[in-house]
Design an enzyme around this catalytic site. Sequence first.
Site, mmCIF file in Angstrom:
data_model
loop_
_atom_site.group_PDB
_atom_site.id
_atom_site.type_symbol
_atom_site.label_atom_id
_atom_site.label_comp_id
_atom_site.label_asym_id
_atom_site.label_seq_id
_atom_site.Cartn_x
_atom_site.Cartn_y
_atom_site.Cartn_z
ATOM 1 N N TRP A 24 -35.508 35.617 -34.947
ATOM 2 C CA TRP A 24 -35.569 34.193 -35.286
ATOM 3 C C TRP A 24 -34.365 33.777 -36.124
ATOM 4 O O TRP A 24 -33.830 32.669 -35.960
ATOM 5 C CB TRP A 24 -36.854 33.899 -36.062
ATOM 6 C CG TRP A 24 -36.982 32.480 -36.523
ATOM 7 C CD1 TRP A 24 -37.519 31.431 -35.839
ATOM 8 C CD2 TRP A 24 -36.554 31.934 -37.792
ATOM 9 N NE1 TRP A 24 -37.461 30.277 -36.590
ATOM 10 C CE2 TRP A 24 -36.869 30.560 -37.791
ATOM 11 C CE3 TRP A 24 -35.942 32.483 -38.915
ATOM 12 C CZ2 TRP A 24 -36.590 29.726 -38.870
ATOM 13 C CZ3 TRP A 24 -35.660 31.658 -39.993
ATOM 14 C CH2 TRP A 24 -35.990 30.298 -39.968
ATOM 15 N N HIS A 25 -33.911 34.672 -37.007
ATOM 16 C CA HIS A 25 -32.835 34.308 -37.915
ATOM 17 C C HIS A 25 -31.479 34.173 -37.214
ATOM 18 O O HIS A 25 -30.604 33.459 -37.713
ATOM 19 C CB HIS A 25 -32.729 35.334 -39.055
ATOM 20 C CG HIS A 25 -33.675 35.063 -40.178
ATOM 21 N ND1 HIS A 25 -34.973 35.529 -40.180
ATOM 22 C CD2 HIS A 25 -33.531 34.358 -41.322
ATOM 23 C CE1 HIS A 25 -35.577 35.132 -41.288
ATOM 24 N NE2 HIS A 25 -34.727 34.410 -41.992
ATOM 25 N N GLY A 26 -31.284 34.844 -36.108
ATOM 26 C CA GLY A 26 -30.002 34.668 -35.457
ATOM 27 C C GLY A 26 -29.756 35.627 -34.321
ATOM 28 O O GLY A 26 -30.395 36.676 -34.212
#
Length: 391
Positions: A245-247
Amino acid sequence: MLSIVANLAILFFYKYYNWLGGCLTEWMQNAGVDMTVPKFDILLPVGISFYIFQALGYSIDVYRKNVEVERNFFRYALFVSYFPQLVAGPIERSTNLLRQFKEKKVPNYDNLMQGLNLMLWGYFMKLVVADRCAMYVDAIFNNAAHHTGGSFAVASVMFTIQIYGDFAGYTYIAIGCAKVMGFHLHDNFHRPYFAATITEFWHRWHISLSSWLRDYVYFPLGGSRTSKAKAYRNILITFLVSGIWHGANWTYIFWGVMHGVVQCIERFWGWNKARWKGLAKFLHVLVTFVAVDIAWIFFRADSIEQAFYVIKEIFSDMQMPFDGLGITGWMYIVFALMVLVIKECIDEFNINLHLSQSKSLLVQRLYVIGMVMIILCFGVLSGGQFIYFQF
């Protein structure tokens, strides 16, 4: 189901397609296959991960009958795109925010003052704490080959503080802005660096994301109400999703898996339920801070290789750190950290010394004037964007 698939497809296309295509191209070429996955020259919409998760949560809540279907399109659109928390959270639930749009809002002095004070503290954390630390962090990580372990050690601690001040600062601004208008957003941080375990850290850090993953990923997988092996599997999958989700980078995935592995270890030894006091708690808080600090190196580094290089240098070449900020720059950082630590201790230990909430109107006004002067005098007013805008 169509809503979930559509939202995930949008998120995949904008955020992960080019990255996965590049990985696949590299793997195939390494295997001797001449194949290139086409790339699209597209810009990543600001905050896409936040409002996509918010929309997904609504769809799942409707399916579970936790909330009624919102038949007013404009009200639903306002829920998904509510501007204070649109680009960097907190990730709101339809059970909280959507229903508030149906309530009549009138100007309220208490909401106004509480909201402005939250925004003021948010600007302090961003401009004075985060952006001051960022000056040193960027100087080191952007030129990693020219620095030694001492510089990396200081930079890793500075980034640990920077990302907290940056992200929590935005959250306070968003919550305060909404409060001024009479809306209540959920808290997103609860003094995370006082956590005594990684499990507790995630009860205090980015609470809206961790609770979202708990309710929509961890629990549906079976949570902890299953065999120990499956419980460990569920934790690892949940934090793998957190990293993704973060990247679109292996560094974020590695960072997420690290947190998942440590939580499995804590659960195995029973530390996730332990309640230490006194010196024992202090030592566990210190160890947890160091563990979080090391994990943040992978979050900040440009690649897995750079992260391991930084860690290797920290433990093998502890020369004097880079002194590029000068005495004045370090004095600003020390002052900012002193104010932050005092405020955090007052809140953590419930000390009755909240100047912004004083019964004396004079004390309240002096607090506001003092904070404004600190921000103007010590803040980096030309600082960059919020870190989480890229997500």
